[in-house]
Design a protein around this motif. Structure first.
Motif, PDB file in Angstrom:
ATOM      1  N   PHE B  29       0.874  -1.179   0.000  1.00 55.17           N
ATOM      2  CA  PHE B  29       0.000   0.000   0.000  1.00 55.17           C
ATOM      3  C   PHE B  29       0.908   1.224   0.000  1.00 55.17           C
ATOM      4  O   PHE B  29       1.593   1.502   0.982  1.00 55.17           O
ATOM      5  CB  PHE B  29      -0.893  -0.010   1.241  1.00 55.17           C
ATOM      6  CG  PHE B  29      -2.034   0.995   1.214  1.00 55.17           C
ATOM      7  CD1 PHE B  29      -1.861   2.290   0.739  1.00 55.17           C
ATOM      8  CD2 PHE B  29      -3.303   0.640   1.677  1.00 55.17           C
ATOM      9  CE1 PHE B  29      -2.906   3.202   0.717  1.00 55.17           C
ATOM     10  CE2 PHE B  29      -4.368   1.552   1.673  1.00 55.17           C
ATOM     11  CZ  PHE B  29      -4.155   2.830   1.187  1.00 55.17           C
ATOM     12  N   LEU B 152      -5.388  -1.489  -6.967  1.00 55.02           N
ATOM     13  CA  LEU B 152      -6.366  -0.414  -6.758  1.00 55.02           C
ATOM     14  C   LEU B 152      -5.651   0.930  -6.790  1.00 55.02           C
ATOM     15  O   LEU B 152      -4.599   1.091  -6.164  1.00 55.02           O
ATOM     16  CB  LEU B 152      -7.059  -0.577  -5.411  1.00 55.02           C
ATOM     17  CG  LEU B 152      -8.138  -1.663  -5.338  1.00 55.02           C
ATOM     18  CD1 LEU B 152      -8.548  -1.891  -3.891  1.00 55.02           C
ATOM     19  CD2 LEU B 152      -9.352  -1.290  -6.168  1.00 55.02           C
ATOM     20  N   ALA B 177      -7.767  -3.073   1.122  1.00 53.84           N
ATOM     21  CA  ALA B 177      -6.321  -3.245   0.950  1.00 53.84           C
ATOM     22  C   ALA B 177      -5.822  -4.494   1.668  1.00 53.84           C
ATOM     23  O   ALA B 177      -4.864  -5.135   1.232  1.00 53.84           O
ATOM     24  CB  ALA B 177      -5.588  -2.015   1.479  1.00 53.84           C
ATOM     25  N   ARG B 181      -4.442  -6.883  -1.923  1.00 55.05           N
ATOM     26  CA  ARG B 181      -4.387  -6.071  -3.138  1.00 55.05           C
ATOM     27  C   ARG B 181      -3.240  -5.067  -3.066  1.00 55.05           C
ATOM     28  O   ARG B 181      -2.841  -4.639  -1.990  1.00 55.05           O
ATOM     29  CB  ARG B 181      -5.700  -5.316  -3.326  1.00 55.05           C
ATOM     30  CG  ARG B 181      -6.884  -6.218  -3.575  1.00 55.05           C
ATOM     31  CD  ARG B 181      -8.118  -5.407  -3.856  1.00 55.05           C
ATOM     32  NE  ARG B 181      -9.223  -6.280  -4.219  1.00 55.05           N
ATOM     33  CZ  ARG B 181     -10.270  -6.518  -3.448  1.00 55.05           C
ATOM     34  NH1 ARG B 181     -10.357  -5.947  -2.268  1.00 55.05           N
ATOM     35  NH2 ARG B 181     -11.234  -7.322  -3.852  1.00 55.05           N
ATOM     36  N   VAL B 183      -2.111  -1.353  -3.598  1.00 55.82           N
ATOM     37  CA  VAL B 183      -2.850  -0.082  -3.593  1.00 55.82           C
ATOM     38  C   VAL B 183      -1.887   1.095  -3.763  1.00 55.82           C
ATOM     39  O   VAL B 183      -0.849   1.156  -3.103  1.00 55.82           O
ATOM     40  CB  VAL B 183      -3.640   0.096  -2.273  1.00 55.82           C
ATOM     41  CG1 VAL B 183      -4.424   1.408  -2.293  1.00 55.82           C
ATOM     42  CG2 VAL B 183      -4.578  -1.072  -2.027  1.00 55.82           C
TER      43      VAL B 183
END
Lengths: 246, 232
Positions: B29, B152, B177, B181, B183
């Protein structure tokens, strides 16, 4: 990695992807865009009401401005009709793309993993439906006001072909103009010179049917109209991807 | 998962991105912060395949942009400060529409689950234009994860939200998140970036001027570092 036709479970929910390629997916995307445009318009009635009021006003103004005998009315009818359709159509085209741009929905469409020409054809068919609805209301009103029978199969076919060409060019240009701050002014300036090859044969062929010319005289205009419809559609198919991207 | 080398983006004579280098690992992230005009949105639009790079190489999920844009879009979800939703459709209709566009199956089940997840199931039949800004952003996140993307991109998703709506959005962002995924989020808010992201990259004058892991810096030192980098 979500592959075409794959299923996987994330969290609690299985996510199933259909095969992303192929004609089926392409047609489904076109169908989804048409459905979305029709449902949204059914709720807001912004686009159709603006087009319709404008078209009816133009017809009424011409009716009062041209106090003509029956013979002269027949000669000006095709011009008045196409001016009405073209101007009202511009309002619809502008609004149709503005809806996509204003809330960033155009980006939402461009992010979808389908061929972008599906977006174009979906918008073209949606715009064509709106234009045909307006024409279907204007024609009987015009017939009554001007005392002219417009319900001739040949004339209706010309109106359909002309509308297809107009919407094909208009949708492409409105997707270009929508990025500009002056899009309301820009679209007619871009559209009318480019769409002339559609409007001129449409007016000539409409006039031919209204005045009862021989088919041999009308046919060249009709052929020209069909050719331009195909050309404009093909050009839009090739360039739409570049036009909508920054 | 995201690999960018020597990215240049120009608009006419103006260079917005000037040889930008950027790398994000799977499941990471990353918050991208920077002053107005630094090129954050432009960069995210290139990653989202909405704009073409003028020069350089961009790879997302192993696919090159813009050449393999369709393959990237299958794996990508985007939330911007605009909701990308139709105001004259209901929340449910919006999600059905996008589900069809993404070629998903089992729409009823999927759309229902997403609406539950973003806390809007009870108001699924309301028109989106009747939603508050916070509700629209939650639905926008639902739209972005409909097709279960690996990557994302959030472009200033908190813009225009009040404190309560922003906090609710934070919880939702952390939730999506946390599912493995990757991000990338742009933000003006350093505190929020430090709260949510594992790494903070500072974009200034078209390049990544600094890249800091959250656990390598005291959050209190972040504003000072930000100022020194962006005013250098």
């Amino acid at each position: 990695m979500p592959e075409a036709g794959s299923t996987r479970v994330v969290g609690d929910q299985p996510v199933v992807h259909r095969r992303t390629g192929g004609l089926g997916a392409y047609l489904r995307s076109i169908g989804a865009i048409i459905w979305k445009d029709l449902v949204a318009e059914l709720r807001s009635r912004e686009l159709l009401s603006a087009m319709l009021v404008f078209a009816l006003l133009v017809v009424l103004i011409f009716n009062f401005a041209l106090e003509l005998d029956i013979r002269t009315r027949e000669t000006v009818t095709s011009g008045v009709l196409w001016v009405t359709f073209a101007f009202a159509g511009t309002l619809g085209l502008n609004r149709s793309m503005a809806v996509e741009k204003d809330r960033g929905c155009l980006d939402g469409l461009l992010l979808v993993p389908v061929d972008r020409t599906a977006i174009y054809f979906g918008k073209v068919i949606g715009n064509l439906v709106f234009m045909l609805i307006v024409e279907a209301i204007v024609l009987p009103l015009y017939s009554v006001l001007y005392n002219i029978n417009l319900f001739q199969p040949g004339l209706l076919a010309v109106i359909l072909l002309g509308s297809i060409g107009y919407v094909a060019v208009g949708t492409l240009l409105s997707s270009m103009a929508v990025h500009a701050r002056t899009r309301d002014v820009l679209l007619p300036i871009l559209l009318f010179p480019v769409v002339l090859p559609v409007l001129v044969p449409a007016i000539k062929a409409s006039n031919g049917f209204l005045q009862g010319f021989e088919m041999a005289e009308i046919l060249p205009w009709l052929n020209l109209l069909i050719v331009y419809d195909v050309i404009f559609m093909a050009v839009a198919f090739m360039v739409f991807d570049y036009v909508v991207e920054e | 998962m995201i690999d960018v080398r020597g990215l240049v983006k120009t608009f006419g004579l103006k260079s917005v991105l000037r040889g930008l280098e950027f790398h994000v690992d799977r499941g990471e992230f990353v918050a991208l912060v920077g002053p107005n005009g630094a090129g954050k949105t432009t960069f995210l639009r290139i990653l989202a395949s909405l704009a073409r790079p003028s020069m350089g190489e961009v790879r997302v999920a192993g696919y090159r942009l813009p050449a393999q844009a369709a393959a990237v879009r299958v794996r990508l979800g985007v939330v911007s400060h605009q909701p990308l939703l139709y105001g004259d459709l209901t929340a449910e209709e919006n999600l059905f529409f996008y589900s069809r566009m993404y070629g998903l199956t089992d729409l009823e089940h999927r759309v229902g689950a997403i609406l539950e997840m973003v806390g809007l199931h009870a108001r699924r039949r309301d028109l989106v234009r009747q939603y508050s800004r916070g509700m629209q952003q939650r639905l926008a996140i639902g739209r972005a994860i409909l097709h279960d993307p690996d990557v994302l991109l959030f472009d200033e998703p908190h813009t225009g939200l009040d404190q309560e709506a922003a906090a609710m959005l934070d919880t939702l962002l952390q939730d999506v998140a946390a599912r493995g995924r990757t991000v990338v989020m742009t933000s003006h808010n350093l505190d929020r970036a430090a709260d949510l992201a594992e790494r903070i990259d500072i974009l200034s004058k078209g390049v990544i001027a600094a890249s800091i892991k959250r656990d390598e810096i005291d959050p209190l030192d972040l504003p000072k570092l930000y100022r020194s980098v962006t005013h250098a």
